[in-house]
Scaffold this active site. Structure first.
Site, mmCIF file in Angstrom:
data_model
loop_
_atom_site.group_PDB
_atom_site.id
_atom_site.type_symbol
_atom_site.label_atom_id
_atom_site.label_comp_id
_atom_site.label_asym_id
_atom_site.label_seq_id
_atom_site.Cartn_x
_atom_site.Cartn_y
_atom_site.Cartn_z
ATOM 1 N N ARG A 69 57.296 14.117 -6.745
ATOM 2 C CA ARG A 69 57.580 13.456 -5.463
ATOM 3 C C ARG A 69 56.912 12.082 -5.407
ATOM 4 N NH1 ARG A 69 54.561 12.549 -0.638
ATOM 5 N NH2 ARG A 69 55.880 12.473 1.215
ATOM 6 N N VAL A 70 57.657 11.098 -4.936
ATOM 7 C CA VAL A 70 57.085 9.782 -4.657
ATOM 8 C C VAL A 70 57.188 9.570 -3.159
ATOM 9 C CG1 VAL A 70 57.267 7.300 -5.032
ATOM 10 C CG2 VAL A 70 57.763 8.887 -6.908
ATOM 11 N N GLY A 71 56.069 9.284 -2.520
ATOM 12 C CA GLY A 71 56.068 9.040 -1.075
ATOM 13 C C GLY A 71 56.405 7.601 -0.746
ATOM 14 N N THR A 81 46.157 8.850 3.642
ATOM 15 C CA THR A 81 46.394 7.452 3.301
ATOM 16 C C THR A 81 45.299 6.539 3.839
ATOM 17 O OG1 THR A 81 48.756 7.596 3.043
ATOM 18 C CG2 THR A 81 47.920 5.519 3.829
ATOM 19 N N GLY A 103 56.116 10.831 4.585
ATOM 20 C CA GLY A 103 56.663 9.765 3.750
ATOM 21 C C GLY A 103 58.173 9.680 3.714
ATOM 22 N N THR A 125 51.184 5.424 7.566
ATOM 23 C CA THR A 125 50.763 6.743 7.117
ATOM 24 C C THR A 125 51.603 7.795 7.829
ATOM 25 O OG1 THR A 125 48.905 8.292 6.906
ATOM 26 C CG2 THR A 125 48.936 6.943 8.879
ATOM 27 N N GLY A 126 51.911 8.875 7.142
ATOM 28 C CA GLY A 126 52.691 9.925 7.795
ATOM 29 C C GLY A 126 53.673 10.578 6.847
HETATM 30 N N1 ASP Z 1 52.704 8.776 3.594
HETATM 31 C C1 ASP Z 1 52.044 9.590 2.606
HETATM 32 C C2 ASP Z 1 53.071 10.326 1.796
HETATM 33 O O1 ASP Z 1 54.107 10.697 2.336
HETATM 34 C C3 ASP Z 1 51.099 10.588 3.169
HETATM 35 C C4 ASP Z 1 49.977 9.974 3.929
HETATM 36 O O2 ASP Z 1 50.216 9.140 4.805
HETATM 37 O O3 ASP Z 1 48.836 10.321 3.651
HETATM 38 O O4 ASP Z 1 52.843 10.570 0.645
#
Ligand code: ASP
Length: 201
Positions: A94-96, A66, A120, A117-118
């Site tokens: 999947r939707v994050g 992200t 999701g 970020t993390g």
């Molecule tokens: N938060 C994003 C997701 O779950 C992943 C990321 O932070 O890169 O899709």
């Protein structure tokens, strides 16, 4: 909020140039996907793998992709933006959290701008970005308290890994994370510029 064909129509109406899906396929990302498919996992951040991959400071297979930005302008406007490719080898459809206002991204001139970020799913379940704002607005908490509570208590308790960047209406900045590292930086008009990767850097 637009998805699928409607999003493509909207983008075209705004004059954006369409590209074929394989435009986004690079040999490096393809190899990453192959490795994830072979180990049959959806790749998450992985503290123990940090520093183990040649010249990359964080294991490139196991860091989130992200890109987030938050800003406070001279008029007191707060803004947040979050862009992600999601996670490697994620399930089709999947939707994050990144495109979901309140989960991965939120801004409110009265309180704070947040970009996450993390993992999701956990940021969706905790409404992480909005929770920072709610704790400040309804609980009178400081930016530091609210962001620490979300990342180190709420996200952590649900097994989530990751972090966020945030700036409040007074220009305070917080960049907490519970993973090994998070590429981050901030700048102020007066000239402060800071960048860091690891926890203690
Ligand atoms: N938060 C994003 C997701 O779950 C992943 C990321 O932070 O890169 O899709």
């Amino acid at each position: 909020m637009f998805i699928g064909a409607g999003a493509e129509d909207f983008a075209a109406a705004q004059g954006l140039e369409p590209v074929a899906a394989d435009f986004f396929s690079t040999p490096e990302r393809r190899e990453q996907l192959e490795r994830a498919l072979n180990s049959d996992e959806m790749l998450l951040d992985h503290d123990g793998a940090a520093n183990s991959h040649g010249e990359d400071p964080l294991d490139p297979d196991r860091k989130f992709g992200t890109v987030g930005a938050v800003a406070l302008d001279v008029h007191g406007n707060l803004a947040a933006a979050t862009s992600t490719g999601g996670m490697t080898n994620k399930q089709v459809g999947r939707v994050g959290d990144s495109p979901l206002a309140g989960a991965g991204c939120y801004a409110n001139n009265a309180t704070v701008a947040v970009s996450c970020t993390g993992t999701g799913e956990v940021f969706i379940r905790t409404l992480a970005a909005y929770d920072v704002s709610a704790q400040m607005e309804y609980g009178g908490r400081s930016l530091q308290q609210a962001t620490a509570s979300v990342i180190h208590d709420k996200v952590q308790e649900l097994g989530g890994s990751g972090g966020l960047i945030a700036v409040d209406a007074h220009g305070n900045v917080a960049l907490p994370f519970n993973s090994e590292g998070m590429y981050r930086g901030f700048a102020r008009v007066e000239g402060d510029i800071e960048v860091a990767i690891y926890r203690d850097s």
